[in-house]
Write a protein that holds these residues in place. Structure first.
Motif, PDB file in Angstrom:
ATOM      1  N   PRO A 278       0.847  -1.200   0.000  1.00 28.70           N
ATOM      2  CA  PRO A 278       0.000   0.000   0.000  1.00 28.70           C
ATOM      3  C   PRO A 278       0.882   1.250   0.000  1.00 28.70           C
ATOM      4  O   PRO A 278       1.954   1.260   0.618  1.00 28.70           O
ATOM      5  CB  PRO A 278      -0.783  -0.130   1.313  1.00 28.70           C
ATOM      6  CG  PRO A 278      -0.771  -1.588   1.630  1.00 28.70           C
ATOM      7  CD  PRO A 278       0.553  -2.087   1.139  1.00 28.70           C
ATOM      8  N   THR A 279       0.460   2.287  -0.698  1.00 29.13           N
ATOM      9  CA  THR A 279       1.250   3.524  -0.754  1.00 29.13           C
ATOM     10  C   THR A 279       1.510   4.022   0.664  1.00 29.13           C
ATOM     11  O   THR A 279       0.589   4.164   1.471  1.00 29.13           O
ATOM     12  CB  THR A 279       0.514   4.597  -1.557  1.00 29.13           C
ATOM     13  OG1 THR A 279       0.290   4.106  -2.886  1.00 29.13           O
ATOM     14  CG2 THR A 279       1.335   5.871  -1.632  1.00 29.13           C
ATOM     15  N   THR A 280       2.782   4.280   0.957  1.00 28.46           N
ATOM     16  CA  THR A 280       3.202   4.566   2.332  1.00 28.46           C
ATOM     17  C   THR A 280       4.094   5.798   2.362  1.00 28.46           C
ATOM     18  O   THR A 280       4.925   5.993   1.478  1.00 28.46           O
ATOM     19  CB  THR A 280       3.968   3.360   2.912  1.00 28.46           C
ATOM     20  OG1 THR A 280       3.143   2.195   2.838  1.00 28.46           O
ATOM     21  CG2 THR A 280       4.361   3.597   4.362  1.00 28.46           C
ATOM     22  N   GLN A 294      -1.487  13.942   1.787  1.00 28.36           N
ATOM     23  CA  GLN A 294      -1.802  13.918   0.358  1.00 28.36           C
ATOM     24  C   GLN A 294      -0.979  12.870  -0.386  1.00 28.36           C
ATOM     25  O   GLN A 294      -1.439  12.283  -1.368  1.00 28.36           O
ATOM     26  CB  GLN A 294      -1.544  15.307  -0.244  1.00 28.36           C
ATOM     27  CG  GLN A 294      -2.468  16.392   0.299  1.00 28.36           C
ATOM     28  CD  GLN A 294      -3.934  16.035   0.129  1.00 28.36           C
ATOM     29  OE1 GLN A 294      -4.358  15.592  -0.945  1.00 28.36           O
ATOM     30  NE2 GLN A 294      -4.714  16.223   1.191  1.00 28.36           N
ATOM     31  N   VAL A 296      -0.305   9.892   0.339  1.00 32.12           N
ATOM     32  CA  VAL A 296      -0.881   8.541   0.340  1.00 32.12           C
ATOM     33  C   VAL A 296      -2.331   8.544  -0.135  1.00 32.12           C
ATOM     34  O   VAL A 296      -3.060   7.571   0.053  1.00 32.12           O
ATOM     35  CB  VAL A 296      -0.782   7.899   1.740  1.00 32.12           C
ATOM     36  CG1 VAL A 296       0.668   7.754   2.174  1.00 32.12           C
ATOM     37  CG2 VAL A 296      -1.573   8.682   2.786  1.00 32.12           C
ATOM     38  N   GLY A 297      -2.756   9.663  -0.737  1.00 29.58           N
ATOM     39  CA  GLY A 297      -4.093   9.712  -1.322  1.00 29.58           C
ATOM     40  C   GLY A 297      -5.149  10.318  -0.435  1.00 29.58           C
ATOM     41  O   GLY A 297      -6.343  10.188  -0.709  1.00 29.58           O
ATOM     42  N   THR A 299      -7.368  11.099   3.192  1.00 27.27           N
ATOM     43  CA  THR A 299      -8.059  10.270   4.186  1.00 27.27           C
ATOM     44  C   THR A 299      -9.210   9.500   3.532  1.00 27.27           C
ATOM     45  O   THR A 299      -9.707   9.903   2.474  1.00 27.27           O
ATOM     46  CB  THR A 299      -8.596  11.154   5.328  1.00 27.27           C
ATOM     47  OG1 THR A 299      -9.438  12.168   4.763  1.00 27.27           O
ATOM     48  CG2 THR A 299      -7.463  11.783   6.094  1.00 27.27           C
ATOM     49  N   LEU A 301      -6.902   7.150   6.205  1.00 28.93           N
ATOM     50  CA  LEU A 301      -5.560   6.592   6.110  1.00 28.93           C
ATOM     51  C   LEU A 301      -5.188   5.894   7.412  1.00 28.93           C
ATOM     52  O   LEU A 301      -5.876   6.018   8.420  1.00 28.93           O
ATOM     53  CB  LEU A 301      -4.544   7.678   5.750  1.00 28.93           C
ATOM     54  CG  LEU A 301      -4.449   8.935   6.627  1.00 28.93           C
ATOM     55  CD1 LEU A 301      -3.702   8.647   7.941  1.00 28.93           C
ATOM     56  CD2 LEU A 301      -3.736  10.055   5.887  1.00 28.93           C
ATOM     57  N   GLN A 340      -0.072   5.339   5.812  1.00 29.54           N
ATOM     58  CA  GLN A 340      -0.337   4.370   4.747  1.00 29.54           C
ATOM     59  C   GLN A 340      -1.770   4.495   4.253  1.00 29.54           C
ATOM     60  O   GLN A 340      -2.696   4.767   5.033  1.00 29.54           O
ATOM     61  CB  GLN A 340      -0.094   2.957   5.289  1.00 29.54           C
ATOM     62  CG  GLN A 340      -0.007   1.873   4.233  1.00 29.54           C
ATOM     63  CD  GLN A 340       0.434   0.556   4.854  1.00 29.54           C
ATOM     64  OE1 GLN A 340      -0.336  -0.106   5.541  1.00 29.54           O
ATOM     65  NE2 GLN A 340       1.680   0.168   4.627  1.00 29.54           N
ATOM     66  N   GLU A 341      -1.933   4.312   2.937  1.00 24.81           N
ATOM     67  CA  GLU A 341      -3.284   4.373   2.378  1.00 24.81           C
ATOM     68  C   GLU A 341      -4.160   3.269   2.978  1.00 24.81           C
ATOM     69  O   GLU A 341      -3.694   2.172   3.302  1.00 24.81           O
ATOM     70  CB  GLU A 341      -3.255   4.237   0.854  1.00 24.81           C
ATOM     71  CG  GLU A 341      -2.857   2.871   0.344  1.00 24.81           C
ATOM     72  CD  GLU A 341      -3.047   2.724  -1.157  1.00 24.81           C
ATOM     73  OE1 GLU A 341      -4.081   3.187  -1.673  1.00 24.81           O
ATOM     74  OE2 GLU A 341      -2.156   2.137  -1.795  1.00 24.81           O
ATOM     75  N   ASN A 376      -5.670  -2.630   7.499  1.00 23.98           N
ATOM     76  CA  ASN A 376      -4.421  -3.058   6.862  1.00 23.98           C
ATOM     77  C   ASN A 376      -3.512  -3.800   7.849  1.00 23.98           C
ATOM     78  O   ASN A 376      -2.305  -3.776   7.714  1.00 23.98           O
ATOM     79  CB  ASN A 376      -3.632  -1.867   6.291  1.00 23.98           C
ATOM     80  CG  ASN A 376      -4.393  -1.136   5.210  1.00 23.98           C
ATOM     81  OD1 ASN A 376      -5.545  -1.431   4.965  1.00 23.98           O
ATOM     82  ND2 ASN A 376      -3.747  -0.194   4.569  1.00 23.98           N
ATOM     83  N   SER A 415      -6.630  -5.807  -3.105  1.00 27.90           N
ATOM     84  CA  SER A 415      -7.088  -4.446  -3.396  1.00 27.90           C
ATOM     85  C   SER A 415      -7.502  -4.356  -4.866  1.00 27.90           C
ATOM     86  O   SER A 415      -7.308  -5.284  -5.645  1.00 27.90           O
ATOM     87  CB  SER A 415      -5.961  -3.442  -3.119  1.00 27.90           C
ATOM     88  OG  SER A 415      -4.991  -3.478  -4.151  1.00 27.90           O
TER      89      SER A 415
END
Length: 456
Positions: A278-280, A294, A296-297, A299, A301, A340-341, A376, A415
């Motif tokens: 996951p993007t971290t 921002q 990690v995309g 909230t 999160l 983390q996303e 997660n 995912s």
């Protein structure tokens, strides 16, 4: 009270003629609905166009050399909650039970009861209309001698390989540690439990040593299996390194355990080896909080403490304000965190793939109980068998290899982008996954050691 009911104690010996089991000690438990018997190597199969199951029974506690190979017609599969809180799917058979002078048909679930005090549990459904329990008494219907029991079973003698294997851990009563000890003994090895806190070492260029409480020198082991709890990582790994310097084979090396326990470093290693996560985000200064969110995309999160263990130190922040508050609170304590996303589509589920010596030997799906937070991370809840994809197996094997771990519990989340790796555990527990899959994972770990010594 019916005059036909037989009075029994809280513990009794029973037999299963249809299964060829002449003696097994049962715990009488009117609080349990269904009866259960300890079974291993459970394999469903088809016989005369009907569903059957074959399995092994070790009727005596702490003795895996006495065994009985059984098979029976499968009547059901049920989700059962074990005493340890796991919900698992169990096979159900119907067979004749003999207690004292009485015989009747009962339903039995096939379960892993290695952590229990009895190989057999007799529940209330099997007792209704037939038995009355006097909880103050035991063995009212007789107690066989050990010689009578032993002579009734085939004694399985594994080839003696002569390896001396140490389990380096903190709690000898923990299910995983007991199972590994039993598995090694069943395959003919001499096993010994070593408490991490009772070991100390001598650093010497020519003759490094490890001593045990009382001054005993631990100088005759062939292999060591480190089972190091997170709070003992530093000292446990120091001991493992010392064993390695003494030319003792470590199933998981100290270097591999150390890097797998460093959350940030392990994620960087995984990415370098082409494993998706996951993007971290990671930052040192509270001034970078907005950009970190921002990154990690946005909230919702997840905020994870780098020093957190076993799902602790993990917070779900559902709004930007909540995320800023949590991140800044941790930063004010000089705590290192990952952001983390949140993988919403995982819907509270993740996968645990158990890798031994470069092969996925078992897999289960874990799902949070209704209302429980699962972000997660691995937490309690339901464990069940799952069919994993070739890609998920590839990721698990690749992750274990990247960490240089021969034994690893690899946690994966599904995912919309495909499978993503959450964490690699260097001392994964056996109870949940052995209970859910009915596979002898402890035995696979011992086989990995044998392979190193080229023992078949």
């Amino acid at each position: 009270m019916s005059q036909n009911k037989v009075i029994i104690g809280s513990e009794e010996w029973c037999s299963f003629p249809d299964l060829g089991i002449p003696y097994v000690k049962a715990r009488i438990d009117s609080g349990a609905k269904t009866s259960a018997i300890h079974a291993s190597n459970i394999v469903p199969f088809t016989k005369n166009n009907e569903n059957w199951v074959k399995f092994d029974v070790h009727p005596l506690q702490n003795n895996t050399k006495l065994t009985k190979h059984c098979e029976a017609k499968l009547v059901d599969k049920r989700i059962v909650k074990s005493s340890s809180g796991y919900r698992e799917q169990r096979f159900v058979i119907q067979t004749e039970v003999n207690i004292g002078k009485s015989n009747w048909k009962i339903e039995l679930t096939l379960a892993n009861r290695d952590s229990m005090g009895f190989r057999m549990l007799l529940g209330r459904e099997a007792m209704i209309g037939k038995l009355v329990v006097d909880p103050e008494e035991k063995y009212l219907l007789g107690q066989p001698t050990f010689d009578e029991i032993k002579s009734s079973y085939q004694v399985i003698k594994e080839a003696k390989t002569g390896l001396r294997i140490a389990v380096l851990a903190s709690n000898p009563e923990l299910y995983s540690n007991r199972r590994i000890m039993e598995a090694g003994e069943a395959r003919g090895h001499e096993m010994e439990f070593l408490n991490i806190k009772e070991c100390y070492m001598k650093l010497d260029a020519t003759k490094p040593e490890i001593h045990y409480r009382g001054g005993r020198v631990l100088d005759n082991f062939d292999a060591v299996i480190p089972r190091i709890r997170p709070s003992m990582t530093f000292y446990g790994c120091a001991l493992t390194r010392q064993f390695e310097s003494m030319k003792v084979f470590a199933l998981n090396s100290a270097a591999a355990i150390t890097q797998s326990r460093d959350k940030l470093f392990s994620l960087q290693l995984l990415l370098q080896n082409g494993v998706d996560i996951p993007t971290t985000g990671f930052a040192n200064s509270p001034l970078d909080t907005n950009d970190l969110i921002q990154m990690v995309g946005g909230t919702p999160l997840i905020v994870k403490l780098l020093e957190g263990t076993q799902g602790k130190g993990v917070v779900l922040a559902e709004t930007k304000k909540a995320a800023e508050s949590v991140i800044n609170a941790f930063k004010s304590l000089n705590a290192n965190i990952l952001v983390q996303e949140f993988i919403k589509e995982a819907n509270g589920k993740d996968l645990r793939l158990f890798v031994v010596d470069g092969k996925v030997v078992a897999a289960m799906q874990r799902e949070a109980a209704p209302g429980e937070f699962r972000a997660n991370i691995h937490m309690g809840g339901t464990a069940s068998v799952v069919r994993v994809t070739a890609e998920e197996k590839r990721i698990a094997i690749k992750a274990a290899k990247a960490m240089d771990l021969k034994v690893a519990g690899v946690d994966i989340i599904r995912s919309s982008k495909g499978p993503l790796l959450l964490e690699v555990n260097s001392s994964p527990g056996l109870e949940g996954i052995e209970g859910a899959t009915h596979k002898d994972i402890a035995g696979e770990m011992i086989k990995a050691i044998e392979k190193n010594f080229k023992i078949k």
